[in-house]
Design an enzyme around this catalytic site. Structure first.
Site, PDB file in Angstrom:
ATOM      1  N   SER A 290       1.012  -1.251   0.084  1.00 27.07           N
ATOM      2  CA  SER A 290       0.081   0.058   0.070  1.00 27.07           C
ATOM      3  C   SER A 290       0.769   1.213   0.032  1.00 27.07           C
ATOM      4  O   SER A 290       0.482   2.544   0.321  1.00 27.07           O
ATOM      5  CB  SER A 290      -0.785  -0.080   1.209  1.00 27.07           C
ATOM      6  OG  SER A 290      -0.085  -0.143   2.314  1.00 27.07           O
ATOM      7  N   LEU A 291       2.000   1.201  -0.556  1.00 25.67           N
ATOM      8  CA  LEU A 291       3.291   2.200  -0.098  1.00 25.67           C
ATOM      9  C   LEU A 291       2.589   3.698  -0.844  1.00 25.67           C
ATOM     10  O   LEU A 291       2.856   4.707  -0.257  1.00 25.67           O
ATOM     11  CB  LEU A 291       4.596   1.811  -0.995  1.00 25.67           C
ATOM     12  CG  LEU A 291       5.474   3.106  -0.853  1.00 25.67           C
ATOM     13  CD1 LEU A 291       6.171   2.960   0.238  1.00 25.67           C
ATOM     14  CD2 LEU A 291       6.555   2.566  -2.046  1.00 25.67           C
ATOM     15  N   PHE A 293      -0.341   5.088  -0.894  1.00 28.65           N
ATOM     16  CA  PHE A 293      -1.403   5.693  -0.150  1.00 28.65           C
ATOM     17  C   PHE A 293      -1.121   5.584   1.643  1.00 28.65           C
ATOM     18  O   PHE A 293      -1.716   6.556   2.066  1.00 28.65           O
ATOM     19  CB  PHE A 293      -2.647   5.044  -0.728  1.00 28.65           C
ATOM     20  CG  PHE A 293      -2.974   5.178  -1.897  1.00 28.65           C
ATOM     21  CD1 PHE A 293      -3.144   6.441  -2.766  1.00 28.65           C
ATOM     22  CD2 PHE A 293      -3.053   3.895  -2.797  1.00 28.65           C
ATOM     23  CE1 PHE A 293      -3.029   6.200  -4.076  1.00 28.65           C
ATOM     24  CE2 PHE A 293      -3.246   3.881  -4.072  1.00 28.65           C
ATOM     25  CZ  PHE A 293      -3.034   4.951  -4.611  1.00 28.65           C
ATOM     26  N   SER A 294      -0.555   4.614   1.889  1.00 32.36           N
ATOM     27  CA  SER A 294      -0.551   4.429   3.471  1.00 32.36           C
ATOM     28  C   SER A 294       0.455   5.491   3.923  1.00 32.36           C
ATOM     29  O   SER A 294       1.398   5.827   3.299  1.00 32.36           O
ATOM     30  CB  SER A 294      -0.178   2.861   3.773  1.00 32.36           C
ATOM     31  OG  SER A 294       1.054   2.387   3.488  1.00 32.36           O
ATOM     32  N   THR A 302      -0.631  -0.191  13.078  1.00 33.09           N
ATOM     33  CA  THR A 302      -1.184  -1.694  12.470  1.00 33.09           C
ATOM     34  C   THR A 302       0.185  -2.615  12.736  1.00 33.09           C
ATOM     35  O   THR A 302       0.231  -3.791  12.361  1.00 33.09           O
ATOM     36  CB  THR A 302      -1.366  -1.686  11.094  1.00 33.09           C
ATOM     37  OG1 THR A 302      -0.590  -0.976  10.136  1.00 33.09           O
ATOM     38  CG2 THR A 302      -2.755  -0.761  10.872  1.00 33.09           C
ATOM     39  N   ALA A 304       3.209  -2.371  10.981  1.00 31.35           N
ATOM     40  CA  ALA A 304       3.154  -2.787   9.345  1.00 31.35           C
ATOM     41  C   ALA A 304       4.571  -3.697   8.944  1.00 31.35           C
ATOM     42  O   ALA A 304       5.308  -3.574   9.540  1.00 31.35           O
ATOM     43  CB  ALA A 304       3.005  -1.769   8.446  1.00 31.35           C
ATOM     44  N   THR A 356      -6.876   3.101  18.966  1.00 33.81           N
ATOM     45  CA  THR A 356      -7.574   3.181  19.897  1.00 33.81           C
ATOM     46  C   THR A 356      -7.157   4.068  21.311  1.00 33.81           C
ATOM     47  O   THR A 356      -7.976   4.109  22.179  1.00 33.81           O
ATOM     48  CB  THR A 356      -7.656   1.773  20.472  1.00 33.81           C
ATOM     49  OG1 THR A 356      -6.626   1.116  20.715  1.00 33.81           O
ATOM     50  CG2 THR A 356      -8.463   0.876  19.364  1.00 33.81           C
ATOM     51  N   ARG A 501      -9.757  -6.465  -8.157  1.00 33.46           N
ATOM     52  CA  ARG A 501     -10.956  -6.607  -7.576  1.00 33.46           C
ATOM     53  C   ARG A 501     -12.043  -5.824  -7.977  1.00 33.46           C
ATOM     54  O   ARG A 501     -13.361  -6.139  -8.161  1.00 33.46           O
ATOM     55  CB  ARG A 501     -10.933  -6.396  -5.907  1.00 33.46           C
ATOM     56  CG  ARG A 501     -12.188  -6.846  -5.251  1.00 33.46           C
ATOM     57  CD  ARG A 501     -12.062  -6.756  -3.813  1.00 33.46           C
ATOM     58  NE  ARG A 501     -11.902  -5.347  -3.171  1.00 33.46           N
ATOM     59  CZ  ARG A 501     -11.703  -5.150  -1.893  1.00 33.46           C
ATOM     60  NH1 ARG A 501     -11.591  -5.983  -0.982  1.00 33.46           N
ATOM     61  NH2 ARG A 501     -11.473  -3.754  -1.609  1.00 33.46           N
ATOM     62  N   TYR A 564       0.187 -15.361   2.346  1.00 34.68           N
ATOM     63  CA  TYR A 564      -0.962 -14.624   1.828  1.00 34.68           C
ATOM     64  C   TYR A 564      -1.975 -15.640   1.248  1.00 34.68           C
ATOM     65  O   TYR A 564      -1.489 -16.323   0.248  1.00 34.68           O
ATOM     66  CB  TYR A 564      -0.272 -13.555   0.687  1.00 34.68           C
ATOM     67  CG  TYR A 564      -0.614 -12.239   1.221  1.00 34.68           C
ATOM     68  CD1 TYR A 564      -1.773 -11.340   1.073  1.00 34.68           C
ATOM     69  CD2 TYR A 564       0.303 -11.473   1.832  1.00 34.68           C
ATOM     70  CE1 TYR A 564      -1.912  -9.976   1.440  1.00 34.68           C
ATOM     71  CE2 TYR A 564       0.650 -10.086   1.904  1.00 34.68           C
ATOM     72  CZ  TYR A 564      -0.510  -9.622   1.790  1.00 34.68           C
ATOM     73  OH  TYR A 564      -1.008  -8.294   2.112  1.00 34.68           O
TER      74      TYR A 564
END
EC number: 2.5.1.26
Length: 644
Positions: A290-291, A293-294, A302, A304, A356, A501, A564
């Site tokens: 996701s480089l 946009f993340s 998270t 990562a 959180t 997708r 994965y």
């Protein structure tokens, strides 16, 4: 990126500009050595003033935005799918699949065999297309619930915000299948009531203090790439929900070349961070799929992992220092020493906290000189089992390349279907010869072949030595060198696979990927059993065509590997495809846990997987996490309800 682009242009015209800029950054690193000194309060005020100049705080800023992600994300990115508006897979006039736009190496190229692969593998009839909503209808969005006193103080602080329906909907979701399916055909029951755009640490402190004062709910958002329902608003939340968008906190504050660290704002995207560091001859080497946009804050929250972690490490290996704003105040260490023995590491309360506990605003991360040499490669194995055994031996000998990925046969077939049309007869001949050599001369079964893609980088001489060592090990497991081009193509597909997708959804195909980690002695059984469980669950739930159920090993460790899984099915004839999909995915997760796999390697828990968390970390471990949450955030200001 106007400033960065200007710097790049200057460096091309004047080589001295590069040296001057690097010297300035070194000086900044020494002068602003403590994170709390940068940026200054005056800088913060200046950025807020620029953001709101000439308009109400709710309007878009007059000043140019410096990062990839603009405030109005929908102007650049899809509101109901993955990635950029100008990039999507479609059938061209010749009936071949093509990726539109010009952003990727695959863009504009025909993929002549992909259509047949889709039809044959998933039973798709390309004459039947689904329909989706063309745009967000503001009248369908849940009404905004806003505390007027909070809004007034936000205006007085000159912090930019929006109550527009399209801005709110865009930040109500991540990229799980359920979320995208809802966007195409319906609407979320609950979305943020207001979006706020802090421009620096001090802005975040003000927003959190106001939320505490008025008992409001904050859900932080960075790149929006969550695949764990991490951004979905709790449907029964009655308080005002603030989407705290960190995308405008996107600067590199300083680079310290002595200590090889960079201090950055947590809202900077991976692609902006790497591009700007590269101008000075550095990189972090952290490259998640996701480089584009993340963001750094999302990586930390998270835990990562990047594809080149064998050289650069995972995010927990890269972070030296971080700053988080919580309802109790700011958490940060007093030293940036590389290691400390001061009780349990506070950083590990923050890493993986998934929004959180608070908002990560700044981080100091390790950097490395940009590697001078990079080389791709690939190895074909007679079967997946031989490939796994080879990867295990490479890990055992501590000689893994920067990245090594092993595809099972079905994933290999899919990758082959993504091969662009060959314009050269000679190239086509060579491809045919390689296939003949591997299948006929060497006796590999095309329906069993497994392929590993390799990426080496570093000093040229060492890379070549390293490459020989890896290929020598591969040969002992029946592996054959399959060419540099195949390896490079495999990695070039990394950033376009997610667009597939959306194409599937247009033709009644739902699909998703999920991951786990497992000890080496469980990898083969786990892969086989999970894929079989997916096929069995789909059949029992009335899926008419056999699903795609495939896997690959993406990262290796001394004691195990990351795996994965990809699965998809044709849902024509099924009245409730989302329920079938979610039940199948949950069954697959049960199977993973039963076979010794972890709940997640790097996607996180969110709300999607939290039903298994207590089982995964024990009652006592779960209670420890809850105790931290109760102390740091007693009023549940950060109320996304992830993890717990």
């Amino acid at each position: 990126m106007a400033e960065a682009a200007g710097e790049a242009g200057a460096s091309e015209r004047d080589p001295d500009a590069v040296r001057a800029r690097r010297r300035l950054r070194v000086l900044s690193g020494h002068l602003l050595g403590r994170p709390q000194e940068a940026p200054s309060t005056n800088e913060c005020k200046a950025r807020r003033a620029a953001s709101a100049a000439g308009a109400s705080p709710a309007a878009s800023p007059a000043a140019p935005e410096s990062g990839t992600i603009p405030k109005k994300r929908q102007e650049l990115m899809k509101w109901n799918g993955w990635g950029y508006n100008d990039s999507k897979f479609l059938l061209n006039k010749k009936g071949q699949v093509e990726l539109t736009g010009k952003r990727y190496p695959l863009s504009g190229l025909a993929l002549p065999t992909l259509k047949d692969w889709i039809q044959n593998t998933l039973g798709v009839n390309l004459e039947h297309k689904t329909t989706s909503k063309p745009s967000i209808n503001p009248s369908e969005a849940p009404p905004s619930i806003v505390n007027e006193d909070f809004l007034q103080e936000l205006k007085e602080a000159h912090i930019s915000y929006s109550q527009d329906a399209d801005d709110r909907v865009f930040r109500a979701h991540g990229h799980c299948l359920h979320e995208i399916f809802l966007l195409r055909e319906g609407m979320f029951e609950r979305i943020p009531d207001i979006v706020v755009w802090p421009t620096c640490h001090d802005d975040v402190v003000k927003i959190v203090n106001l939320a505490c004062k008025y008992n409001l709910c904050i859900i932080p958002i960075g790149g929006g790439t969550s695949v764990s329902y991490g951004l979905m608003c709790p449907a029964d939340e009655t308080r005002t929900i603030i989407s705290l968008d960190t995308s405008q906190m996107n600067r590199i504050l300083w680079v310290d070349e002595n200590n090889l660290t960079a201090h950055v704002e947590a809202g900077i995207t991976g692609q902006d961070l790497e591009r700007q560091l590269k101008e000075s001859g550095y990189c972090t080497g952290h490259e998640p799929d996701s480089l584009e946009f993340s963001i750094v804050g999302g990586w930390i929250s998270t835990r990562a992992s990047g594809m080149k972690k064998n050289v650069y490490g995972n995010i927990e290996d890269l972070v030296v220092h971080m700053k988080m704003v919580t309802p109790r105040g700011v958490i940060e260490k007093s030293s940036q020493g590389p290691r400390m023995s001061t009780g349990p590491d506070i950083h590990h309360f923050i890493m993986g906290s998934e929004g959180t506990l608070g908002v990560i605003t700044e981080a100091t991360i390790k950097i490395r000189p940009t590697p001078e040499y990079q080389k791709y490669g690939s190895v074909a194995f007679p079967n997946f089992e031989q490939g796994v055994a080879c990867l295990r031996e490479i890990a055992k000998q501590r000689c893994a390349p920067a990245s090594i990925r092993l595809m099972d046969n079905q994933q290999f077939q899919f990758g082959h279907a993504l091969k662009p049309q060959v314009s050269s007869i000679f190239t086509s001949f060579l491809d045919g010869f390689k296939k003949f050599y591997i299948t006929k001369f060497k006796g590999f079964d095309p329906n069993q072949i497994s392929v590993a893609t390799l990426l080496f980088e570093g000093d040229r001489e060492k890379v070549l030595q390293h490459e020989k060592q890896v290929y020598d090990i591969a040969a002992k497991f029946g592996g054959l060198a399959a060419g540099e081009d195949n390896g490079q193509r495999g990695y070039l597909l990394t950033y376009v696979i997610a667009y597939m997708r959306d194409l599937g959804l247009e033709y009644y195909v739902v699909g998703e990927s999920f991951e786990t980690s497992a000890p080496w002695d469980r990898v083969i059984d786990l892969c086989r059993n999970v894929k079989e469980r997916i096929r069995r669950e789909c059949k029992e739930r009335g899926v008419q065509f056999a699903p795609l159920s495939t896997c690959r090993v993406t990262q290796t460790y001394d004691a195990g590997a990351c795996i994965y899984f990809y699965f998809a099915f044709n849902y024509r004839g099924i009245s409730d495809p989302l329920t079938v999909f979610e039940q199948t995915e949950a069954a697959a997760r049960d199977e993973i846990l039963a076979n010794g796999g972890s709940l997640s390697h790097h996607h996180g828990v969110g709300k999607l997987r939290k039903q298994w968390l207590k089982e995964s970390i024990s009652d006592v471990g779960f209670g420890m996490l809850k105790s931290v949450k109760d102390y740091v955030d007693p009023s549940n200001i950060f109320g996304n309800r992830n993890l717990l």
